[in-house]
Enzyme design. Structure first.
Site, PDB file in Angstrom:
ATOM      1  N   GLY A   1       7.853 -12.004 -10.812  1.00  0.00           N
ATOM      2  CA  GLY A   1       8.058 -10.872  -9.916  1.00  0.00           C
ATOM      3  C   GLY A   1       7.915  -9.525 -10.620  1.00  0.00           C
ATOM      4  CB  THR A   2       9.107  -8.350 -13.942  1.00  0.00           C
ATOM      5  OG1 THR A   2      10.459  -8.739 -13.692  1.00  0.00           O
ATOM      6  CG2 THR A   2       9.071  -7.079 -14.762  1.00  0.00           C
TER       7      THR A   2
ATOM      8  CD  GLN B   1      16.523 -12.335  -4.815  1.00  0.00           C
ATOM      9  OE1 GLN B   1      16.783 -13.407  -4.263  1.00  0.00           O
ATOM     10  NE2 GLN B   1      16.814 -12.133  -6.095  1.00  0.00           N
TER      11      GLN B   1
ATOM     12  CB  SER C   1       9.633 -14.430  -8.626  1.00  0.00           C
ATOM     13  OG  SER C   1      10.159 -15.080  -9.753  1.00  0.00           O
TER      14      SER C   1
ATOM     15  CB  THR D   1      -4.931 -19.135 -21.135  1.00  0.00           C
ATOM     16  OG1 THR D   1      -5.829 -18.712 -22.164  1.00  0.00           O
ATOM     17  CG2 THR D   1      -5.300 -20.519 -20.641  1.00  0.00           C
TER      18      THR D   1
ATOM     19  CB  CYS E   1      16.871  -7.209 -13.807  1.00  0.00           C
ATOM     20  SG  CYS E   1      16.070  -8.761 -13.568  1.00  0.00           S
TER      21      CYS E   1
HETATM   22  C1  LIG Z   1      14.025  -8.372  -5.823  1.00  0.00           C
HETATM   23  C2  LIG Z   1      13.509  -8.853  -7.158  1.00  0.00           C
HETATM   24  N1  LIG Z   1      12.305  -8.419  -7.582  1.00  0.00           N
HETATM   25  C3  LIG Z   1      11.798  -8.818  -8.757  1.00  0.00           C
HETATM   26  C4  LIG Z   1      12.478  -9.673  -9.581  1.00  0.00           C
HETATM   27  C5  LIG Z   1      11.873 -10.075 -10.888  1.00  0.00           C
HETATM   28  O1  LIG Z   1      11.324 -11.367 -10.817  1.00  0.00           O
HETATM   29  P1  LIG Z   1      11.010 -12.179 -12.172  1.00  0.00           P
HETATM   30  O2  LIG Z   1      12.323 -12.621 -12.732  1.00  0.00           O
HETATM   31  O3  LIG Z   1      10.156 -13.323 -11.733  1.00  0.00           O
HETATM   32  O4  LIG Z   1      10.292 -11.270 -13.073  1.00  0.00           O
HETATM   33  C6  LIG Z   1      13.752 -10.140  -9.190  1.00  0.00           C
HETATM   34  C7  LIG Z   1      14.521 -11.024 -10.086  1.00  0.00           C
HETATM   35  O5  LIG Z   1      15.663 -10.776 -10.383  1.00  0.00           O
HETATM   36  C8  LIG Z   1      14.277  -9.720  -7.944  1.00  0.00           C
HETATM   37  O6  LIG Z   1      15.476 -10.119  -7.520  1.00  0.00           O
END
Ligand SMILES: Cc1ncc(COP(=O)(O)O)c(C=O)c1O
Length: 376
Positions: A70-71, A176, A196, A234, A314
């Site tokens: 997700g990040t 989410q 994610s 990759t 995070c």
């Molecule tokens: C709303 C949201 N966006 C992005 C992320 C980041 O995802 P990832 O852990 O796969 O990088 C999270 C994870 O905590 C999240 O809750």
């Protein structure tokens, strides 16, 4: 599993996803860019995974790119949106995940102007402030579909109408939401979104970014060949295959709704749900615990064998306030007494009653009150 109530932070992999990972790692280990048979076999699995995910989402497969989660998807998506428009102003909700907030802060340092829109008391994006923030220079609006701290589902439909009227691009963080609510309608109109795998029983370090194929944008990595030039490195084929298997068996919200209702009923009056319950995704609940620090609740809960959190993993520990509560105009004191519980379909009624009893007991012990707990 029964004592793990932090599924918004991450989930255990499902057996099916684990099985898919090992099988793909053993049998489809080739580099998807290699031209020999081992490579083409892996490439076929990758493209089959892309098609399957596109089918689940109701979008074109050519707009989906596999990433490390997700990040990275948020980062690449936001950069792509900003490169696709003509101005230098962007709007985001003040409650966005840190991955969005960080890329925006970087853009701000590079000269972009930024407007952060607050949430209402109910935890919804304030649409009036959003509209007022639009200028002739606005390029992109970023609003998450489901909030990671309190589970509120944002009115993306209305936000999309606004964006359309003002010719703006819309990015949305679906991390989410995917696998928990139906995202197909929102997927059909946003310009980019992020997913994610590890939030839905897939592996960590795997995700996807969607960018509407008709958009012309500049990828941030020059001269890249993998993932149509959008994401280098990759491709993690076993991770992708495992992600798709997990995505294919989405969560059963109905069962979780019963669990959540039972859980909330069992709690003492010292607990207050944050946000408008009519607009919340079922698996997440944010609570204020009257007079007891959230950190204390988490540590004591852990001592009793329960894992939950003080908010999005995070963001916790960075500074005193939680961005979501801050965006709702709540105080630092509110952030201090906040906890987040997030459910999983494998939980039982007994599990959630025992969790509620444990939380009640921690509150009682903290305040020195002597009360006989029900259900223990
Ligand atoms: C709303 C949201 N966006 C992005 C992320 C980041 O995802 P990832 O852990 O796969 O990088 C999270 C994870 O905590 C999240 O809750």
């Amino acid at each position: 599993m029964e004592k793990y109530f932090d599924c918004a932070a991450t989930t255990p992999m499902t057996e099916a996803a684990l099985g898919a990972f090992t099988k793909a790692a053993r049998e489809f280990y080739g580099n998807t860019s290699s031209v020999h048979d081992v490579g083409t076999k892996a490439h076929s699995l990758l493209e089959h995974s892309r098609e399957t995910l596109a089918g689940l989402l109701g979008v074109e497969a050519s707009g989906l790119f596999f990433t490390s989660g997700g990040t990275e998807s948020n980062w690449l998506g936001m950069e792509a949106m900003m490169s696709a428009g003509g101005g230098n102003h962007l709007i985001l909700s003040a409650a966005e995940h840190s991955s969005i907030r960080r890329v925006v802060e970087k853009k701000e340092r590079e000269g972009w102007s930024v407007t952060r829109v607050p949430l209402t008391d109910g935890g919804m994006v304030d649409l009036k402030s959003l509209e007022e923030a639009i200028t002739a220079e606005t390029v992109v609006v970023s609003v998450q579909l489901v909030n990671s701290d309190i589970g509120t589902i944002q009115p993306l439909n209305e936000i999309h109408s606004l964006c359309k009227r003002h010719n703006l691009l819309l990015h949305s963080d679906f991390v989410q939401a995917f696998g928990k609510i139906d995202v197909r309608e929102a997927a059909s109109f946003v310009d980019s979104f992020s997913l994610s795998a590890h939030k839905i029983g897939g592996p960590k370090g795997v995700g996807a970014l969607y960018i509407r194929p008709s958009l012309s944008f500049e990828p941030i990595f020059p001269s890249v060949t993998h993932e149509s030039g959008v994401r280098p490195g990759t491709v993690n084929t076993p991770g992708v295959a495992s992600f798709i298997v997990a995505a294919d068996s989405t969560l059963r919200e109905d069962g979780i709704l019963d669990l959540k209702t039972t859980f909330l009923k069992q709690l003492r009056e010292d607990f207050e749900v944050v946000g408008d319950v009519r607009h919340q995704s079922v698996p997440i609940v944010g609570l204020l615990v009257k007079g007891v620090p959230g950190q204390w609740m988490v540590l004591e809960g852990s001592r009793h064998g329960y894992a939950f959190s003080t908010g999005s993993a995070c963001q916790s520990g960075m500074d005193g306030t939680l961005p979501t509560l801050d965006a709702m105009g709540m105080t630092e004191e509110d952030s201090e007494v906040f906890i987040r519980i997030s459910f999983h379909p494998s939980h039982t009624k007994e599990d959630v009653i025992h969790l509620a009893d444990c939380l009640n007991q921690v509150v009682v012990d903290y305040s020195g009150e002597k009360v006989e707990m029900a259900g223990r």
